[in-house]
Design a protein around this motif. Structure first.
Motif, PDB file in Angstrom:
ATOM      1  N   UNK A 148       0.839  -1.194   0.000  1.00 42.79           N
ATOM      2  CA  UNK A 148       0.000   0.000   0.000  1.00 42.79           C
ATOM      3  C   UNK A 148       0.880   1.252   0.000  1.00 42.79           C
ATOM      4  N   UNK A 149       0.293   2.355  -0.475  1.00 42.70           N
ATOM      5  CA  UNK A 149       0.956   3.656  -0.422  1.00 42.70           C
ATOM      6  C   UNK A 149       0.421   4.440   0.771  1.00 42.70           C
ATOM      7  N   UNK A 150       1.339   5.051   1.518  1.00 36.88           N
ATOM      8  CA  UNK A 150       0.950   5.877   2.662  1.00 36.88           C
ATOM      9  C   UNK A 150       1.659   7.224   2.566  1.00 36.88           C
ATOM     10  N   UNK A 151       1.230   8.156   3.396  1.00 38.47           N
ATOM     11  CA  UNK A 151       1.804   9.502   3.385  1.00 38.47           C
ATOM     12  C   UNK A 151       1.847  10.005   4.831  1.00 38.47           C
ATOM     13  N   UNK A 152       3.034  10.137   5.427  1.00 40.28           N
ATOM     14  CA  UNK A 152       3.138  10.442   6.854  1.00 40.28           C
ATOM     15  C   UNK A 152       2.464  11.729   7.318  1.00 40.28           C
ATOM     16  N   UNK A 153       2.451  12.787   6.512  1.00 40.24           N
ATOM     17  CA  UNK A 153       1.912  14.057   7.009  1.00 40.24           C
ATOM     18  C   UNK A 153       0.440  13.961   7.437  1.00 40.24           C
ATOM     19  N   UNK A 154      -0.489  13.497   6.588  1.00 38.05           N
ATOM     20  CA  UNK A 154      -1.861  13.361   7.074  1.00 38.05           C
ATOM     21  C   UNK A 154      -1.991  12.306   8.163  1.00 38.05           C
ATOM     22  N   UNK A 155      -1.154  11.267   8.104  1.00 42.58           N
ATOM     23  CA  UNK A 155      -1.199  10.239   9.150  1.00 42.58           C
ATOM     24  C   UNK A 155      -0.866  10.842  10.510  1.00 42.58           C
ATOM     25  N   UNK A 156       0.137  11.704  10.551  1.00 40.20           N
ATOM     26  CA  UNK A 156       0.534  12.334  11.813  1.00 40.20           C
ATOM     27  C   UNK A 156      -0.509  13.340  12.290  1.00 40.20           C
ATOM     28  N   UNK A 157      -1.170  14.001  11.358  1.00 38.94           N
ATOM     29  CA  UNK A 157      -2.270  14.894  11.742  1.00 38.94           C
ATOM     30  C   UNK A 157      -3.334  14.095  12.488  1.00 38.94           C
ATOM     31  N   UNK A 158      -3.665  12.915  11.967  1.00 38.15           N
ATOM     32  CA  UNK A 158      -4.669  12.078  12.611  1.00 38.15           C
ATOM     33  C   UNK A 158      -4.151  11.519  13.932  1.00 38.15           C
ATOM     34  N   UNK A 160      -1.926  12.786  15.993  1.00 35.21           N
ATOM     35  CA  UNK A 160      -1.808  13.823  17.017  1.00 35.21           C
ATOM     36  C   UNK A 160      -3.096  14.619  17.195  1.00 35.21           C
ATOM     37  N   UNK A 161      -4.112  14.315  16.369  1.00 36.62           N
ATOM     38  CA  UNK A 161      -5.350  15.099  16.366  1.00 36.62           C
ATOM     39  C   UNK A 161      -5.000  16.584  16.246  1.00 36.62           C
ATOM     40  N   UNK A 162      -4.120  16.866  15.277  1.00 35.28           N
ATOM     41  CA  UNK A 162      -3.572  18.212  15.110  1.00 35.28           C
ATOM     42  C   UNK A 162      -4.390  19.027  14.115  1.00 35.28           C
ATOM     43  N   UNK A 193       9.667  15.837  17.692  1.00 36.76           N
ATOM     44  CA  UNK A 193      10.030  14.432  17.519  1.00 36.76           C
ATOM     45  C   UNK A 193       9.642  13.619  18.755  1.00 36.76           C
ATOM     46  N   UNK A 194       9.917  14.165  19.927  1.00 28.32           N
ATOM     47  CA  UNK A 194       9.583  13.463  21.163  1.00 28.32           C
ATOM     48  C   UNK A 194       8.074  13.238  21.268  1.00 28.32           C
ATOM     49  N   UNK A 195       7.288  14.228  20.879  1.00 34.43           N
ATOM     50  CA  UNK A 195       5.833  14.092  20.902  1.00 34.43           C
ATOM     51  C   UNK A 195       5.380  12.955  19.990  1.00 34.43           C
ATOM     52  N   UNK A 196       5.950  12.916  18.779  1.00 31.70           N
ATOM     53  CA  UNK A 196       5.565  11.874  17.822  1.00 31.70           C
ATOM     54  C   UNK A 196       5.967  10.495  18.334  1.00 31.70           C
ATOM     55  N   UNK A 197       7.176  10.381  18.856  1.00 30.75           N
ATOM     56  CA  UNK A 197       7.664   9.104  19.367  1.00 30.75           C
ATOM     57  C   UNK A 197       6.761   8.585  20.482  1.00 30.75           C
ATOM     58  N   UNK A 228      14.388   9.662   9.084  1.00 32.00           N
ATOM     59  CA  UNK A 228      14.020   8.580   8.171  1.00 32.00           C
ATOM     60  C   UNK A 228      13.484   7.375   8.937  1.00 32.00           C
ATOM     61  N   UNK A 229      14.108   7.076  10.078  1.00 29.32           N
ATOM     62  CA  UNK A 229      13.641   5.966  10.910  1.00 29.32           C
ATOM     63  C   UNK A 229      12.261   6.260  11.467  1.00 29.32           C
ATOM     64  N   UNK A 230      12.059   7.487  11.924  1.00 29.49           N
ATOM     65  CA  UNK A 230      10.765   7.891  12.467  1.00 29.49           C
ATOM     66  C   UNK A 230       9.675   7.772  11.404  1.00 29.49           C
ATOM     67  N   UNK A 231       9.948   8.256  10.199  1.00 29.71           N
ATOM     68  CA  UNK A 231       8.969   8.166   9.114  1.00 29.71           C
ATOM     69  C   UNK A 231       8.641   6.709   8.786  1.00 29.71           C
ATOM     70  N   UNK A 232       9.644   5.841   8.855  1.00 30.45           N
ATOM     71  CA  UNK A 232       9.403   4.429   8.567  1.00 30.45           C
ATOM     72  C   UNK A 232       8.448   3.823   9.590  1.00 30.45           C
ATOM     73  N   UNK A 233       8.594   4.202  10.862  1.00 26.69           N
ATOM     74  CA  UNK A 233       7.683   3.698  11.896  1.00 26.69           C
ATOM     75  C   UNK A 233       6.273   4.231  11.663  1.00 26.69           C
ATOM     76  N   UNK A 234       6.169   5.500  11.240  1.00 31.03           N
ATOM     77  CA  UNK A 234       4.856   6.054  10.911  1.00 31.03           C
ATOM     78  C   UNK A 234       4.211   5.243   9.783  1.00 31.03           C
TER      79      UNK A 234
END
Length: 264
Positions: A148-158, A160-162, A193-197, A228-234
């Motif tokens: 599947x194709x994913x895109x971290x920016x909208x995923x992180x918005x969801x 973090x409810x940002x 970064x800490x918030x996302x982790x 890059x590692x963080x994005x891969x986990x996302x």
């Protein structure tokens, strides 16, 4: 055992691509391994010498899947990649790009425009490579092993409810905080970064332990490797959401970008 491989795929072979593997044995998702490049994922033990500067390389779908499957003991179920993918050669913006931009553009999370050169043939080779080993591209309800194709920016918005795109790209710190001093910008970046982790760790055990935050004095290549590692986990987390029935596909019969749907 269920497993997901997340790949933050570079749009050129010159740049490294982060890789993350997560698995669920019935007790919830857990991070099995994360690496800042294909080579680091395929050869994690380099005599105890840490890789300080990760290099880019062409992805070998067979080698990546074999390595990931060996690490979890069963074949990987789903591969989630942050790269434009399509059933047909990409020549420009796709329906999936336009749909994501319509949904998230006001929140500063529109997609980048792909072209015949970026990612171009690299995208086609990646899709074909995974398809040939039994991971076809899924643009709607996935059945069996899929890509599947994913895109971290909208995923992180969801996640973090940002209200808008999170400011977590190291190359954009001056744009994010133009009035702050260079050191203060990096401090703010590491706070994000800490918030996302921590948000990821609440959904995938082991993320905090595996992703040690760099210091403000870290070299640029170290910052890039962490990002890059963080994005891969996302990417892997979005794949888990797809497997758990908590994500939606935005696109058409040729391409779709999957985004978590945490509200059910």
């Amino acid at each position: 055992m269920r497993s997901v491989l997340g790949i933050d795929a570079a749009w050129t072979e010159r740049e490294p691509s982060g890789v993350a593997l997560i698995a669920d044995d019935g007790s919830g998702w857990q991070l099995v391994e994360v690496a800042a490049s294909y080579s680091a994922f395929l050869q994690p033990d380099l005599g105890g010498v840490p890789i300080l500067r990760h290099r880019g390389s062409l992805p070998d779908a067979t080698a990546i899947i074999e390595a990931a499957s060996d690490k979890v003991g069963t074949p990987v179920d789903l591969v989630a990649i942050d790269m434009p993918l399509s059933m047909t050669p990409i020549a420009g913006r796709r329906a999936s790009d336009n749909m994501i931009s319509s949904l998230y553009g006001a929140r500063h999370a529109s997609t980048h425009t792909p072209s015949v050169t970026r990612p171009g043939k690299l995208s086609d080779q990646l899709r074909i490579g995974f398809n040939d080993i039994g991971y076809p591209l899924a643009v709607e309800g996935p059945t069996g092993r899929v890509l599947i194709e994913v895109y971290p920016h909208p995923a992180l918005i969801e996640l973090a409810d940002a209200e808008r795109r999170l400011p977590y790209k190291a190359s954009k710190v001056r744009k994010y905080w133009p009035e702050a001093a260079p050191g203060a910008r990096l401090e703010k970046l590491i706070e994000v970064w800490n918030q996302i982790v921590e948000l990821l760790d609440a959904r995938i055990r082991g993320v905090v332990a595996a992703l040690a935050l760099p210091s403000v004095t870290a070299r640029r290549c170290e910052m890039k490797a962490f990002e890059d590692s963080l994005d891969a986990v996302v990417c892997a987390w979005v794949g888990a959401c797809v497997m758990d029935g908590m994500a939606s596909a935005h696109g058409d019969k040729d391409s779709a970008i999957w985004v978590p749907r945490l509200g059910g």
